[in-house]
Design an enzyme around this catalytic site. Structure first.
Site, PDB file in Angstrom:
ATOM      1  N   ASP A 233      37.510  46.846  35.690  1.00  0.00           N
ATOM      2  CA  ASP A 233      37.017  45.475  35.869  1.00  0.00           C
ATOM      3  C   ASP A 233      36.190  45.350  37.157  1.00  0.00           C
ATOM      4  OD1 ASP A 233      36.765  42.791  35.206  1.00  0.00           O
ATOM      5  OD2 ASP A 233      38.907  42.464  34.908  1.00  0.00           O
TER       6      ASP A 233
ATOM      7  N   ASP B  80      34.248  36.213  29.770  1.00  0.00           N
ATOM      8  CA  ASP B  80      35.409  36.365  28.881  1.00  0.00           C
ATOM      9  C   ASP B  80      35.313  35.509  27.619  1.00  0.00           C
ATOM     10  OD1 ASP B  80      36.270  37.948  30.900  1.00  0.00           O
ATOM     11  OD2 ASP B  80      38.145  36.868  31.262  1.00  0.00           O
TER      12      ASP B  80
HETATM   13  C1  GLA Z   1      38.693  39.676  33.694  1.00  0.00           C
HETATM   14  C2  GLA Z   1      38.327  40.431  32.424  1.00  0.00           C
HETATM   15  C3  GLA Z   1      39.351  40.127  31.354  1.00  0.00           C
HETATM   16  C4  GLA Z   1      40.746  40.529  31.824  1.00  0.00           C
HETATM   17  C5  GLA Z   1      41.075  39.821  33.148  1.00  0.00           C
HETATM   18  C6  GLA Z   1      42.354  40.357  33.774  1.00  0.00           C
HETATM   19  O1  GLA Z   1      38.567  38.295  33.521  1.00  0.00           O
HETATM   20  O2  GLA Z   1      37.033  40.093  31.995  1.00  0.00           O
HETATM   21  O3  GLA Z   1      39.046  40.806  30.140  1.00  0.00           O
HETATM   22  O4  GLA Z   1      40.796  41.920  31.995  1.00  0.00           O
HETATM   23  O5  GLA Z   1      40.028  39.999  34.095  1.00  0.00           O
HETATM   24  O6  GLA Z   1      42.660  39.749  34.975  1.00  0.00           O
END
Ligand code: GLA
Length: 399
Positions: free
Chosen positions: A153, A209
């Site tokens: 990430d 997301d």
């Molecule tokens: C980000 C990513 C998500 C998830 C969260 C976890 O928002 O894009 O897919 O992995 O972090 O904290």
């Protein structure tokens, strides 16, 4: 004579040794088709534990998902709590009492593969320790645990360069000697489709997301980009097709199918869109108590076959008016998969012409409906169908 034999032996072995050390190791072989699996985040967030992951692995087998092609069980954020005095990452001892290796072994014992999550910054998005400055140490640890897949990430990265950060983690993974899929999770900010393959990424998130809704984007609380509904994400994929191919995929984020925020019609559309896009199919729901309709969506083998087609060509949008769209994906055998999508509030007749598919108008072709599992007969020139509001009709066209 002996010297000669030794010299030829050294020449023969050289490529094997240099392959292990080379930072340009080709990672494409790790994901010849888009990865399929399950990830904890969409449904469970930080509420992860060894018990949950074991149950999900069991359910993946029992539900028929493993037989349908799903393979990876991935723990997302929050499995890690701290670093020890030597800087080694420490898994939550309460939630993972036997440690990560025991869990990986269990997942492997079911014939599945095991994935984990970290972050290129100092902390993960949920505030757990990230891998910045510990890349090689963490990669070695994952290899010892027998991890097969890393989602990496981008939170808390401040001045880091994304391309360099992901290249570094790929080099660290390769140096560990354990082949690991690298899932780049950078939300599309630095256009990872332009460099994700070059740095050895196997998939890269193209957007913020996903949320369990049909449509509607929102900024994150810190004012940066966004959370998206299914249609918002689909719109952001429309020009990215040429960047995907065997080994390296655009990733429009994990599936929300079965999480309760959309109708089954919308979930069918979500799953079909992801499949026509050759997207990774990473389920994000509770696999232990799926309604039969949800299970049927996630295990529709005819739709999955479109996603997993060996040509690895991502589908493109070939028609779009106010609320009707047609998407087309070329398949290895020369056939086309076609998705008719109705964004509107009422049923609509949607059509696609053979020219949109790259076929001559006079061609006669067999059309098969992939949700009804039914041949629709021979058609010439164009195909049209009535499509429910927020629904899809998905077919293959075989000349
Ligand atoms: C980000 C990513 C998500 C998830 C969260 C976890 O928002 O894009 O897919 O992995 O972090 O904290």
């Amino acid at each position: 004579m002996l010297m000669k034999i030794l010299a030829s032996l050294a020449l023969l072995l050289l490529p094997i040794f240099t392959l292990g050390q080379s930072p340009t190791f080709s990672s494409d072989a790790l994901a010849p088709t888009p990865p399929m699996g399950w990830n904890s985040w969409n449904k469970f967030g930080c509420n992860v534990s060894a018990d949950l992951v074991r149950q999900m692995a069991d359910a993946m087998v029992k539900s028929g998902m493993k037989d349908a092609g799903y393979k990876y069980i991935v723990i997302d954020d929050c499995w890690q709590v701290s670093r020890d005095q030597d800087g080694n990452i420490v898994a939550d001892p309460v939630r993972f009492p036997q440690g990560i290796k025991a869990l990986a072994d269990y997942v492997h014992s079911l014939g599945l593969k095991f994935g984990i999550y970290s972050d290129a910054g100092s902390r993960t998005c949920a505030g757990r320790p990230g891998s910045l400055g510990h890349e090689y140490q963490d990669a070695m640890q994952y290899a010892k645990w027998d991890v097969d897949y890393l989602k990496y990430d981008w939170c808390n990265t401040t001045t880091e360069d994304a391309r360099a950060a992901y290249r570094l983690m790929r080099a660290a993974l390769d140096a560990s000697g354990k082949p690991m899929v690298l899932s780049i999770c950078e939300w599309g900010t630095a256009k990872p489709w332009l460099w994700g393959h070059d740095v050895g990424g196997n998939l890269w998130r193209t957007t913020g997301d996903i949320k369990d809704r049909w449509q509607g984007s929102e900024k994150w609380p810190n004012g940066t980009c966004c959370s998206n509904g299914v249609l918002d994400i689909a719109d952001q994929q429309a020009d990215l097709a040429s960047y995907a191919g065997p080994g390296h995929w655009n990733d429009p984020d994990m599936l929300e199918v079965g999480n309760g925020g959309m109708t089954n019609t919308e979930y069918r559309a979500h799953f079909s869109l992801w499949s026509i896009l050759a997207a990774p199919l990473i389920a994000g729901n509770d696999l232990r108590d799926m309604a039969p309709e949800i299970r049927d969506i996630l295990t529709n083998r005819e739709v999955i076959a479109v996603d997993q087609d060996a040509l690895g060509s991502e589908g493109r949008r070939v028609r779009k008016d106010e609320s009707s769209e047609a998407w087309v994906k070329q398949l290895k055998n020369g056939n086309r998969a076609v998705l008719l999508l109705n964004r509107g509030a009422s049923e609509a007749e949607i059509k696609v012409a053979w020219e949109d598919l790259g076929y001559p108008h006079h061609l006669s072709a067999t059309v098969r409906d992939l949700w009804q599992h039914k041949d629709l007969g021979q058609v010439t020139g164009e195909f049209s169908a009535k499509v429910a509001s927020h629904g899809v009709v998905m077919v293959t066209v075989q000349p």
